[in-house]
Design a protein around this motif. Structure first.
Motif, PDB file in Angstrom:
ATOM      1  N   LEU A  13       0.843  -1.203   0.000  1.00 43.32           N
ATOM      2  CA  LEU A  13       0.000   0.000   0.000  1.00 43.32           C
ATOM      3  C   LEU A  13       0.875   1.249   0.000  1.00 43.32           C
ATOM      4  O   LEU A  13       0.648   2.186  -0.778  1.00 43.32           O
ATOM      5  CB  LEU A  13      -0.906  -0.030   1.234  1.00 43.32           C
ATOM      6  N   ILE A  14       1.877   1.255   0.867  1.00 43.67           N
ATOM      7  CA  ILE A  14       2.739   2.433   0.976  1.00 43.67           C
ATOM      8  C   ILE A  14       3.579   2.622  -0.282  1.00 43.67           C
ATOM      9  O   ILE A  14       3.725   3.748  -0.781  1.00 43.67           O
ATOM     10  CB  ILE A  14       3.622   2.317   2.235  1.00 43.67           C
ATOM     11  N   ARG A  15       4.097   1.534  -0.819  1.00 41.95           N
ATOM     12  CA  ARG A  15       4.888   1.660  -2.047  1.00 41.95           C
ATOM     13  C   ARG A  15       4.030   2.191  -3.194  1.00 41.95           C
ATOM     14  O   ARG A  15       4.475   3.056  -3.964  1.00 41.95           O
ATOM     15  CB  ARG A  15       5.501   0.315  -2.434  1.00 41.95           C
ATOM     16  N   ARG A  16       2.791   1.698  -3.305  1.00 35.43           N
ATOM     17  CA  ARG A  16       1.905   2.162  -4.381  1.00 35.43           C
ATOM     18  C   ARG A  16       1.547   3.634  -4.170  1.00 35.43           C
ATOM     19  O   ARG A  16       1.492   4.402  -5.137  1.00 35.43           O
ATOM     20  CB  ARG A  16       0.641   1.305  -4.418  1.00 35.43           C
ATOM     21  N   ALA A  17       1.320   4.032  -2.923  1.00 34.72           N
ATOM     22  CA  ALA A  17       1.047   5.441  -2.644  1.00 34.72           C
ATOM     23  C   ALA A  17       2.213   6.312  -3.102  1.00 34.72           C
ATOM     24  O   ALA A  17       2.016   7.363  -3.721  1.00 34.72           O
ATOM     25  CB  ALA A  17       0.785   5.640  -1.152  1.00 34.72           C
ATOM     26  N   HIS A  18       3.423   5.860  -2.831  1.00 40.59           N
ATOM     27  CA  HIS A  18       4.606   6.606  -3.257  1.00 40.59           C
ATOM     28  C   HIS A  18       4.676   6.702  -4.774  1.00 40.59           C
ATOM     29  O   HIS A  18       5.042   7.752  -5.327  1.00 40.59           O
ATOM     30  CB  HIS A  18       5.871   5.943  -2.703  1.00 40.59           C
ATOM     31  N   GLU A  19       4.326   5.629  -5.460  1.00 44.97           N
ATOM     32  CA  GLU A  19       4.321   5.655  -6.924  1.00 44.97           C
ATOM     33  C   GLU A  19       3.331   6.680  -7.455  1.00 44.97           C
ATOM     34  O   GLU A  19       3.535   7.267  -8.525  1.00 44.97           O
ATOM     35  CB  GLU A  19       3.981   4.267  -7.470  1.00 44.97           C
ATOM     36  N   LEU A  20       2.258   6.918  -6.700  1.00 44.82           N
ATOM     37  CA  LEU A  20       1.242   7.896  -7.091  1.00 44.82           C
ATOM     38  C   LEU A  20       1.593   9.310  -6.629  1.00 44.82           C
ATOM     39  O   LEU A  20       0.826  10.248  -6.877  1.00 44.82           O
ATOM     40  CB  LEU A  20      -0.118   7.497  -6.515  1.00 44.82           C
ATOM     41  N   GLY A  21       2.730   9.449  -5.950  1.00 40.72           N
ATOM     42  CA  GLY A  21       3.131  10.764  -5.463  1.00 40.72           C
ATOM     43  C   GLY A  21       2.504  11.147  -4.142  1.00 40.72           C
ATOM     44  O   GLY A  21       2.442  12.338  -3.799  1.00 40.72           O
ATOM     45  N   LEU A  22       2.042  10.153  -3.381  1.00 40.86           N
ATOM     46  CA  LEU A  22       1.374  10.407  -2.109  1.00 40.86           C
ATOM     47  C   LEU A  22       2.283  10.042  -0.939  1.00 40.86           C
ATOM     48  O   LEU A  22       2.797   8.925  -0.874  1.00 40.86           O
ATOM     49  CB  LEU A  22       0.084   9.581  -2.011  1.00 40.86           C
ATOM     50  N   ALA A  23       2.476  10.961  -0.017  1.00 45.78           N
ATOM     51  CA  ALA A  23       3.152  10.642   1.232  1.00 45.78           C
ATOM     52  C   ALA A  23       2.191   9.852   2.108  1.00 45.78           C
ATOM     53  O   ALA A  23       0.975  10.008   2.008  1.00 45.78           O
ATOM     54  CB  ALA A  23       3.590  11.924   1.934  1.00 45.78           C
ATOM     55  N   VAL A  24       2.738   9.013   2.980  1.00 47.12           N
ATOM     56  CA  VAL A  24       1.898   8.229   3.893  1.00 47.12           C
ATOM     57  C   VAL A  24       2.328   8.528   5.325  1.00 47.12           C
ATOM     58  O   VAL A  24       3.459   8.235   5.719  1.00 47.12           O
ATOM     59  CB  VAL A  24       1.981   6.718   3.612  1.00 47.12           C
ATOM     60  N   ILE A  25       1.425   9.121   6.075  1.00 43.48           N
ATOM     61  CA  ILE A  25       1.671   9.526   7.460  1.00 43.48           C
ATOM     62  C   ILE A  25       0.915   8.569   8.375  1.00 43.48           C
ATOM     63  O   ILE A  25      -0.245   8.254   8.139  1.00 43.48           O
ATOM     64  CB  ILE A  25       1.195  10.979   7.683  1.00 43.48           C
ATOM     65  N   MET A  26       1.580   8.110   9.418  1.00 43.34           N
ATOM     66  CA  MET A  26       0.957   7.181  10.361  1.00 43.34           C
ATOM     67  C   MET A  26       0.430   7.924  11.579  1.00 43.34           C
ATOM     68  O   MET A  26       1.107   8.793  12.127  1.00 43.34           O
ATOM     69  CB  MET A  26       1.973   6.120  10.805  1.00 43.34           C
TER      70      MET A  26
END
Length: 678
Positions: free
Chosen positions: A252-265
């Protein structure tokens, strides 16, 4: 360690802090002493925070086998058991060292065919509270039995480690934060618990399309009670198994990064679940392993246990947890939950009516030191990491760099903003709204303190409260959200919903947050399965189809949100700082302000639409509307032409100089953004 001799920059810049300079110095010196101790023992803070690489299951190349280690200083005896030894509780004894660490070694030659990926295990602890089967604090995978509902630790050792190659995402390059707050489990439309995989495939594309550039994930760490929203954590190193495997969360996080999205926990270090069966409470048989002893270790308002931030091993545990999620899962930062509860022994349940409140005996200095270390660690380990503090008290220095004497968070949550909107909607008819009070609340922040503005988050959507959309339109949403229906409650609600969001994002801070579904006015509250609702998932989901239905008005609200986000990004509104106040017309409930070449005009009046309304502008030029809440494409009446051109004219003296003005059709319950063209 030398005492601070120079004046801290935070005190130098803020006269209000100069009377408490000694306390500010002491606070900073405590952090410096701790950093010096860590430097002597481990070399660096990053190297110090490696508990997850020592405790739990660790492979030993030299001895060719697995170690299992756990810190349990108060335990009398500890055994490990699981499916690899037919659940014989007292067959494999662990051994204690001088530091209170218990360990057992599993030679590969003996356990290769028994201790396998997916094996289930627990530890059997003899402490002052008797013999209990427990889950280790450093367990990286915990699963629930479908029949017994009991939780068990799981030996997690995939044949191939997750492949992070190519993931070089840098959150510092995405620009101003536009955060989409989400809960994976309730992100799906079907009734049930959503998965990491579903979120990756179905929800990330929605977030990307909507224009947000960061995802804030709630309820990541394992928690036994689903309805706690993830805030009663039991296993701090295990991602919630309800939603899938650790690898699926990483994907999920890797795909978010591919879309240009940061992931904050959403990181919960303010407290932990008091459960003995699932959590770390009294894990060694004492009441003071991770908590202060007695009542001091209990959070009465949340019915949970508190951390002892001054205890070195607890600090090490939590700092290792900070590094773990950044390292192993490539999260891009944290929203630290419950900071107010952490930094005060009264947990913030007082009135902050004087400066002394921030320095008196109610302040937990150990927690402040821990949070400063956590921020230093996050930024040392990943310079692009984002840290956000949920603090309602306004503790001085919370979002000031550590080197200047601050605690080091990048942002604080603007928690007064949603409280204000809900109070207005509950208690004040909108024809009586005070636009000056509105402006004051939206812009009430220190210049140095970067604020995450939001009109509503998950807090406002929980059962017992209402979202802004539901509070505006309530039961009418069930009967009159079709586009053919005529209803004044819906018309009012739609108009104010768009205006409130545009006002918040354009005046409230340097970043913006939205909870999933609120952007299109999700009609219902959040209610997790519980005994009181028959364990139903009917309200623990998001009805995305409402926003996709071309016959319903939800789509119009979603379309407006996308257009608003697009405009804010294009013209860098959040990075512009404070808006420039141009007009406060209380009689006509109209305010005007500017960001660069954008002019924002809000008419909050329920009925007063004024032709040829004159208002000042910051600079001469031609002003053309580029976004309006009243556009027909957003469900409005489009009472003013979006093709109109408004040329400035000289209206005489203003602030000692000639003040340019324009004339517009100032329509009621409308916010319009104009672009100045020279």
């Amino acid at each position: 360690m030398e005492k601070t001799t120079r004046r801290l920059p935070i005190v130098e810049r803020d006269e209000w802090l100069q009377p408490v300079e000694a306390q500010m110095n002491l606070r900073h010196e405590r952090y410096e002493r701790k950093m010096a101790d860590i430097g002597r023992s481990a070399g660096s803070l990053v190297d110090y925070a490696n508990g997850y690489r020592y405790f739990g299951w660790q492979w030993d190349d030299v001895l060719d086998g697995w170690w299992l280690r756990e810190w349990l200083p108060g335990a009398h005896d500890v055994y490990v058991f699981g499916d690899f030894n037919n659940w014989q509780r007292t067959e494999i004894r662990m051994h204690k060292d001088a530091a209170g660490v218990w360990s057992a070694f599993f030679p590969a030659a003996m356990y290769r065919d028994r201790l396998r990926h997916g094996s289930l295990y627990k530890i059997h602890v003899h402490g002052d509270n008797g013999w209990l089967d427990r889950i280790p604090a450093y367990a990286r995978r915990v699963v629930q039995d479908d029949e017994t509902k009991n939780y068990t630790a799981q030996f997690w050792n995939p044949a191939e480690p997750f492949d992070w190659r190519g993931d070089a995402f840098d959150a510092s390059k995405i620009g101003s934060l536009l955060i989409y707050e989400a809960h994976v489990g309730m992100a799906q439309e079907r009734e049930g618990v959503g998965t990491y995989r579903e979120f990756t495939e179905k929800i990330l594309p929605i977030i990307k399309k909507d224009g947000y550039n960061a995802v804030q994930l709630m309820a990541v760490a394992e928690h036994p009670y689903y309805g706690s929203f993830g805030y009663h954590v039991s296993s701090f190193f295990a991602p919630s198994s309800r939603c899938g495997t650790p690898e699926e969360l990483k994907e999920l996080i890797r795909r978010a990064h591919e879309l240009g999205l940061a992931v904050i926990m959403d990181l919960v270090h303010a407290h932990y679940v008091k459960n003995l069966n699932e959590g770390i409470n009294s894990l060694d048989g004492t009441d003071h392993l991770y908590s202060p002893p007695g009542d001091a270790g209990y959070q009465q308002y949340w019915d949970s246990k508190l951390f002892d931030y001054g205890k070195e091993e607890v600090q090490h545990f939590l700092l290792s947890n900070v590094k773990y999620w950044l390292d192993e899962f490539h999260f891009d930062g944290y929203r630290f939950d419950g900071v107010t509860s952490m930094i005060y022994r009264h947990h913030g349940y007082v009135t902050f009516d004087s400066r002394d409140r921030f320095f008196d005996e109610g302040v937990n200095g150990d927690a402040l030191t821990y949070l400063t270390l956590a921020n230093r660690l996050a930024h040392d380990f990943r310079p692009s990491a984002v840290t956000i503090a949920e603090d309602v008290s306004g503790m001085p220095g919370m979002c000031i760099p550590i080197a200047d004497g601050g605690i080091g968070f990048d942002y604080r949550l603007g928690m007064a903003i949603p409280d204000f909107w809900i109070k207005q909607l509950k208690e004040v008819p909108d024809e009586q709204w005070d636009i000056r009070e509105m402006w004051s609340v939206m812009t009430d922040r220190l210049p140095e303190v970067k604020t995450v503005a939001y009109a509503e988050s998950h807090d406002q959507a929980l059962v017992g409260d209402k979202t802004i959309a539901f509070r505006l339109m309530d039961k009418e949403m069930y009967f009159h959200m079709d586009r053919a229906s005529e209803n004044i409650v819906i018309d009012r609600g739609m108009a104010l919903h768009k205006m409130i969001r545009l006002m918040t994002i354009s005046t409230g801070g340097q970043a913006y947050l939205n909870f999933m579904g609120n952007e299109f006015g999700h009609p219902e509250w959040i209610d997790f399965p519980r005994e009181g609702n028959g364990w139903s998932y009917a309200h623990a989901r998001r009805q995305w189809s409402l926003a996709k239905n071309g016959f319903l008005r939800y789509a119009w609200l979603g379309d407006f949100d996308r257009a608003m986000i697009r405009l804010v990004k294009k013209y860098k509104v959040l990075a512009d700082g404070y808006p420039w106040n141009l007009l406060m017309d209380e009689r006509n409930k109209t305010m005007a302000f500017s960001h660069g070449d954008l002019l924002f005009v809000f008419n909050w009046h329920p009925s007063a639409s004024i032709p040829d309304y004159e208002l000042p502008v910051q600079a001469p030029g031609k002003y053309v509307p580029v976004l309006s809440t009243d556009e027909s494409r957003f469900g409005g009446q489009e009472r003013q032409s979006m093709a109109a051109e408004h040329f400035s004219f000289d209206a005489g003296e203003g602030d000692g100089q000639r003040q340019p003005h324009i004339r517009i059709y100032n329509t009621s319950r409308t916010a319009t953004v104009y672009l100045r063209k020279k």
